[in-house]
Design an enzyme around this catalytic site. Sequence first.
Site, PDB file in Angstrom:
ATOM      1  N   SER A  73     -25.681  14.650  38.723  1.00 18.76           N
ATOM      2  CA  SER A  73     -25.991  13.253  38.490  1.00 18.76           C
ATOM      3  C   SER A  73     -25.153  12.441  39.481  1.00 18.76           C
ATOM      4  O   SER A  73     -23.926  12.508  39.464  1.00 18.76           O
ATOM      5  CB  SER A  73     -25.649  12.865  37.048  1.00 18.76           C
ATOM      6  OG  SER A  73     -25.970  11.502  36.848  1.00 18.76           O
ATOM      7  N   HIS A  96     -40.853 -29.268  48.800  1.00 16.38           N
ATOM      8  CA  HIS A  96     -39.806 -28.330  49.224  1.00 16.38           C
ATOM      9  C   HIS A  96     -39.079 -27.741  48.018  1.00 16.38           C
ATOM     10  O   HIS A  96     -38.900 -26.528  47.900  1.00 16.38           O
ATOM     11  CB  HIS A  96     -38.823 -29.066  50.140  1.00 16.38           C
ATOM     12  CG  HIS A  96     -37.662 -28.214  50.564  1.00 16.38           C
ATOM     13  ND1 HIS A  96     -36.460 -28.214  49.889  1.00 16.38           N
ATOM     14  CD2 HIS A  96     -37.525 -27.328  51.564  1.00 16.38           C
ATOM     15  CE1 HIS A  96     -35.650 -27.363  50.475  1.00 16.38           C
ATOM     16  NE2 HIS A  96     -36.271 -26.823  51.499  1.00 16.38           N
ATOM     17  N   LYS A 144     -47.498 -16.981  60.224  1.00 14.68           N
ATOM     18  CA  LYS A 144     -48.394 -18.115  60.449  1.00 14.68           C
ATOM     19  C   LYS A 144     -49.334 -17.829  61.615  1.00 14.68           C
ATOM     20  O   LYS A 144     -50.550 -18.022  61.504  1.00 14.68           O
ATOM     21  CB  LYS A 144     -47.552 -19.369  60.738  1.00 14.68           C
ATOM     22  CG  LYS A 144     -48.366 -20.642  60.734  1.00 14.68           C
ATOM     23  CD  LYS A 144     -47.492 -21.857  61.023  1.00 14.68           C
ATOM     24  CE  LYS A 144     -46.554 -22.156  59.860  1.00 14.68           C
ATOM     25  NZ  LYS A 144     -45.566 -23.187  60.202  1.00 14.68           N
ATOM     26  N   ASP A 199     -19.081   5.187  42.425  1.00 15.51           N
ATOM     27  CA  ASP A 199     -17.906   5.796  43.040  1.00 15.51           C
ATOM     28  C   ASP A 199     -18.237   6.376  44.408  1.00 15.51           C
ATOM     29  O   ASP A 199     -17.417   6.352  45.309  1.00 15.51           O
ATOM     30  CB  ASP A 199     -17.331   6.893  42.127  1.00 15.51           C
ATOM     31  CG  ASP A 199     -16.373   6.297  41.106  1.00 15.51           C
ATOM     32  OD1 ASP A 199     -15.461   5.567  41.526  1.00 15.51           O
ATOM     33  OD2 ASP A 199     -16.548   6.546  39.903  1.00 15.51           O
ATOM     34  N   ARG A 258     -51.788 -18.356  54.035  1.00 14.80           N
ATOM     35  CA  ARG A 258     -51.018 -17.127  53.850  1.00 14.80           C
ATOM     36  C   ARG A 258     -51.234 -16.670  52.419  1.00 14.80           C
ATOM     37  O   ARG A 258     -51.686 -17.454  51.573  1.00 14.80           O
ATOM     38  CB  ARG A 258     -49.535 -17.368  54.120  1.00 14.80           C
ATOM     39  CG  ARG A 258     -48.942 -18.316  53.136  1.00 14.80           C
ATOM     40  CD  ARG A 258     -47.483 -18.602  53.375  1.00 14.80           C
ATOM     41  NE  ARG A 258     -47.173 -19.748  52.525  1.00 14.80           N
ATOM     42  CZ  ARG A 258     -46.237 -20.623  52.758  1.00 14.80           C
ATOM     43  NH1 ARG A 258     -45.497 -20.531  53.823  1.00 14.80           N
ATOM     44  NH2 ARG A 258     -46.032 -21.618  51.930  1.00 14.80           N
ATOM     45  N   MET A 282     -37.022 -23.770  59.203  1.00 15.69           N
ATOM     46  CA  MET A 282     -36.957 -23.915  60.660  1.00 15.69           C
ATOM     47  C   MET A 282     -37.744 -25.138  61.110  1.00 15.69           C
ATOM     48  O   MET A 282     -38.331 -25.840  60.311  1.00 15.69           O
ATOM     49  CB  MET A 282     -37.449 -22.634  61.322  1.00 15.69           C
ATOM     50  CG  MET A 282     -36.445 -21.503  61.144  1.00 15.69           C
ATOM     51  SD  MET A 282     -36.966 -20.016  61.941  1.00 15.69           S
ATOM     52  CE  MET A 282     -38.482 -19.694  61.087  1.00 15.69           C
ATOM     53  N   CYS A 312     -26.994   7.987  38.047  1.00 13.78           N
ATOM     54  CA  CYS A 312     -26.628   7.151  36.907  1.00 13.78           C
ATOM     55  C   CYS A 312     -25.734   5.980  37.318  1.00 13.78           C
ATOM     56  O   CYS A 312     -25.244   5.240  36.480  1.00 13.78           O
ATOM     57  CB  CYS A 312     -25.955   7.984  35.813  1.00 13.78           C
ATOM     58  SG  CYS A 312     -24.401   8.729  36.336  1.00 13.78           S
ATOM     59  N   GLY A 352     -23.142   9.640  40.897  1.00 14.34           N
ATOM     60  CA  GLY A 352     -22.427   8.439  40.481  1.00 14.34           C
ATOM     61  C   GLY A 352     -22.286   7.580  41.728  1.00 14.34           C
ATOM     62  O   GLY A 352     -21.287   7.625  42.440  1.00 14.34           O
ATOM     63  N   THR A 353     -23.309   6.799  41.984  1.00 13.70           N
ATOM     64  CA  THR A 353     -23.361   6.085  43.274  1.00 13.70           C
ATOM     65  C   THR A 353     -22.376   4.925  43.332  1.00 13.70           C
ATOM     66  O   THR A 353     -22.112   4.417  44.419  1.00 13.70           O
ATOM     67  CB  THR A 353     -24.787   5.604  43.562  1.00 13.70           C
ATOM     68  OG1 THR A 353     -25.300   4.992  42.383  1.00 13.70           O
ATOM     69  CG2 THR A 353     -25.669   6.766  43.974  1.00 13.70           C
ATOM     70  N   TYR A 370     -34.807  12.003  38.239  1.00  9.83           N
ATOM     71  CA  TYR A 370     -34.781  10.834  37.362  1.00  9.83           C
ATOM     72  C   TYR A 370     -33.762   9.818  37.842  1.00  9.83           C
ATOM     73  O   TYR A 370     -32.851  10.137  38.608  1.00  9.83           O
ATOM     74  CB  TYR A 370     -34.485  11.231  35.910  1.00  9.83           C
ATOM     75  CG  TYR A 370     -33.091  11.756  35.670  1.00  9.83           C
ATOM     76  CD1 TYR A 370     -32.032  10.885  35.374  1.00  9.83           C
ATOM     77  CD2 TYR A 370     -32.814  13.123  35.729  1.00  9.83           C
ATOM     78  CE1 TYR A 370     -30.743  11.362  35.161  1.00  9.83           C
ATOM     79  CE2 TYR A 370     -31.535  13.601  35.518  1.00  9.83           C
ATOM     80  CZ  TYR A 370     -30.502  12.716  35.239  1.00  9.83           C
ATOM     81  OH  TYR A 370     -29.236  13.179  35.032  1.00  9.83           O
ATOM     82  N   GLY A 430     -39.662 -24.437  55.185  1.00  8.88           N
ATOM     83  CA  GLY A 430     -38.817 -25.574  55.523  1.00  8.88           C
ATOM     84  C   GLY A 430     -37.509 -25.208  56.195  1.00  8.88           C
ATOM     85  O   GLY A 430     -36.688 -26.074  56.450  1.00  8.88           O
ATOM     86  N   ARG A 451     -44.782 -25.394  66.016  1.00  8.12           N
ATOM     87  CA  ARG A 451     -44.269 -24.979  64.699  1.00  8.12           C
ATOM     88  C   ARG A 451     -43.671 -23.586  64.746  1.00  8.12           C
ATOM     89  O   ARG A 451     -44.199 -22.695  65.397  1.00  8.12           O
ATOM     90  CB  ARG A 451     -45.411 -24.921  63.677  1.00  8.12           C
ATOM     91  CG  ARG A 451     -46.034 -26.221  63.329  1.00  8.12           C
ATOM     92  CD  ARG A 451     -47.291 -25.935  62.506  1.00  8.12           C
ATOM     93  NE  ARG A 451     -48.042 -27.127  62.275  1.00  8.12           N
ATOM     94  CZ  ARG A 451     -47.935 -27.885  61.170  1.00  8.12           C
ATOM     95  NH1 ARG A 451     -47.109 -27.523  60.218  1.00  8.12           N
ATOM     96  NH2 ARG A 451     -48.644 -28.971  61.038  1.00  8.12           N
TER      97      ARG A 451
HETATM   98  C1  PEP Z   1     -20.586   5.982  39.131  1.00 12.58           C
HETATM   99  O1  PEP Z   1     -19.489   6.130  39.671  1.00 12.58           O
HETATM  100  O2  PEP Z   1     -21.597   5.654  39.755  1.00 12.58           O
HETATM  101  C2  PEP Z   1     -20.725   6.173  37.680  1.00 12.58           C
HETATM  102  C3  PEP Z   1     -21.914   6.137  37.112  1.00 12.58           C
HETATM  103  O3  PEP Z   1     -19.588   6.306  36.974  1.00 12.58           O
HETATM  104  P1  PEP Z   1     -18.663   5.060  36.570  1.00 12.58           P
HETATM  105  O4  PEP Z   1     -19.387   3.823  36.948  1.00 12.58           O
HETATM  106  O5  PEP Z   1     -18.452   5.176  35.113  1.00 12.58           O
HETATM  107  O6  PEP Z   1     -17.443   5.328  37.391  1.00 12.58           O
HETATM  108 MG    MG Z   2     -17.906   7.092  38.544  1.00  8.96          MG
END
Ligand code: PEP
Ligand code: MG
Length: 892
Positions: free
Chosen positions: A784, A450, A21, A789, A334, A101, A852, A786-787, A872, A99, A90
């Site tokens: 790949s 609001h 603001k 785990d 804004r 604060m 993945c 495996g985020t 990817y 709204g 303000r």
């Molecule tokens: C992971 O662990 O991110 C993964 C893609 O494998 P899963 O979810 O099947 O364990």
């Molecule tokens: Mg996994």
Amino acid sequence: TRLVFAFCEGDKDQKDLLGGKGANLAEMTRLGLPVPPGFTITTEACRFYLEQGREPDLLTVQVTTALRRLEDEVGRRLGDATDPLLVSVRSGAKHSMPGMMETVLNVGLNDRSVLGLADASGDERFAWDSYRRLIQMFGKTVLGVDGEAFGSALEAAKLRKGVDSDIELEARDLQALVAEFKQIVLVHTGEEFPQEPRRQLDLATRSVFDSWNTHRARLYRRRERIPHDLGTAVNVCAMVFGNLGPTSGTGVCFTRDPATGKKGVYGDYLANAQGEDVVSGIRNTLPLDDLARLDPDSYAELTLIMRRLETHYRDLCDIEFTVERGKLWVLQTRVGKRTAAAAFRIAVQLVDEGLITMDEALERVAGAQLAQLMFPQFDAGAERNLWTRGMAASPGAAVGRIVFDPATAVAWHARGERVILVRKETNPEDLEGMIAATGILTSRGGKTSHAAVVARGMGKTAVCGAESVTVDAARRVAVAGGRTLHEGDTLSLDGSTGEVFLGELPVVPSPVVCYLEHGLEVALAGVDESTAEVIRAVDRLLAHADRVRRMRVRANADTGADADRARRMGAEGVGLCRTEHMFLGERRPLIERVVLAADAEEREAALAELVAPQIQDFVDLLTAMDGLPTTIRLLDPPLHEFLPDRAELMVKAAVARERGEVDPNDVRLLAAVERLHESNPMLGLRGVRLGLTVPGLFALQVRAIAQATAQLRKAGGNPRPEILVPLVGSVMELHLVRDEADSIVAEVAASECVDLAIPIGTMVELPRAALTAFRVAEAAEFFSFGTNDLTQTTWGFSRDDVEAGFFAAYLDKGVFTVSPFETLDASGVGRLVDIATREGRSTRPDLKVGVCGEHGGDPESIHFFHSTGLDYVSCSPFRVPVARLEAGRAML
Ligand code: PEP
Ligand code: MG
């Protein structure tokens, strides 16, 4: 350090320091727009106060200087006995928090200056009304007096006088009310209402600082992922008055419609009112066109200002303005919040008007907004029973049972109900209930109330200002058109049309999904012009994202049908096929036989029965993805998931023993289940460990992949499978799997007389794999991540439990602003991703690297993967368009 800046000293790029603001007020002042003079106390001062529990010493001095300059500029003194200067105080943080604060208006009024104000304005009623507003607002927000006390005193005054509206109270009624309000303050706080104007200013400033940390503000920031340590700026601005009679008024306007994105100005106006009256939805507003009729000069000036601001910001602006006796003042602007549909439409409109480039347009839309456009809508062909109608305040199709207070909304939501929160109007105290609700219905207030602003910000369906509805929250009923609804009754809200239907209306897929799956021509047939404009905008922006992006987007798909849909959504391959899903259902007994086999012969026989169905699975998948890379992961989950439930078996065995009818098969089964039982199955016998322990299992899968590929190749297809090994921690594991797999593939290639080169890669989902990536890459042709785990094992959080458990407390305490399972923890887990990518490529420069885990479809994480150099991302088919858009945006 400078802790205070006059409006004429800053600009729009100083949002960190001056808040949104303050920065925009400064910018408008520079542009020469009619902004009342004032100054901004910086967020730095607020942070100091929040950390130290006291204001920085310099602040008092700098406020004095700024205030004196302000007084000199307007030629009046704060709270003077004759013609006093009054100021508004303000909040204004970097990110708008509508709204959430505090605001205090009319600071500077006291027992003497109220007389001066009456004299100077020639309007005694106005002066006393302003004074009672100050005591009310100040009492509630600064002194912590229960607002109800003032509210009921006001109601009682109206009752005594026999009038309905405060407008009908006269000067001496309001003067009496002021005395009463001061008494309320004295009783509730033990102290007189502060008469000293500067003290009022300092206390109001402090209460704005404090409001940064109210429960509702924290809750809002958590939802919007705004960090808790930014603090707010405070804007002190010379008051102008919209409540000085019929030639005064106040309003909010937008340079385009923020709900639909339709071209043309849009707004609400209230004659003879102060700004708070519009936003709080206390009185129903008039459309902006009425201002054109009431005050053509101000309207013309406002129109010009809107055009100037839109040209300057090159985006939709929203503007708060006040007309004081025919003179127009701009109090705030804004870049306006807008719905998802409006965001896409406006971005493309601005390109076509030559105001922004296609790259800028892409920056202005977000994957989360595209995801919202993909939500289902009400079936236009279904039979509908209209109950009432209000303003289409925030789009979407919401079905739920009605509740009348936020606490019930939260409680019902917690037990899994979908609820519609029905209120006369909402205020910031309703926030928790609004978050819990699927939809929001109010009987008062316009598109800028609001409820509307907050719902749009949250992407929640809302219908506002349904005037025919009488809401009786105490009795938990709502009446409209002679029909009474009770708590728990079901309603369907259409936030795109403002219609409210009785009962549950069926929903159908959104036209944007129809476009994504079947293309422009099919989707455009039979939709209205505004929907068509949204679809065309999505088409153009996605096409642009595809043109500019570097990262590829694949889908996680387990079946041919999934892969087919993903491909139509723009997937450029399959990044993860979880083959365990092929082993459940009717095939489970076959796996059971593999596990329970008494000897190798029995096991091989059981495995042999799985070959044909597995080949068919892969034929389907590879056919759907013909010509595109298709990553097939070998079996991952713990073995016991394929066996019967242990507790059930134990009960069965006990019963059988009692009856003396023990079945030797059951005994064997129970023994096997006992043997395989693990306390931490996610850390146990799964993934590659399973493949190396149960002979023949991975071999079967590799053989089926090779056979399916050979079969399709011979039929003229172009299958491109890639084999993915899960849960690898050491390169040794991978070597062992590879040795066997390579020889099976070679064997199939020889016997089928086809050339088979099937890349073999590994999941990186354990810290050890990431930290030894330079070794792992010796045996892996691709990585790949495996985020899911990797997050679980890096933080030591059980991915199946924590989100329902202590995460709420962690989010509240600011350990993180978002679950690390939702958005990648860039500084921790992300470092492992970065290390593994760099070190893996140092061993194998052409190593292909993707992700993945769930994060592959999360916008913020996608930006991280882009900047880390991944090739990817892979996500569920419905997230594919979102990922395409965000991968494009990551380039900008
Ligand atoms: C992971 O662990 O991110 C993964 C893609 O494998 P899963 O979810 O099947 O364990
Ligand atoms: Mg996994």
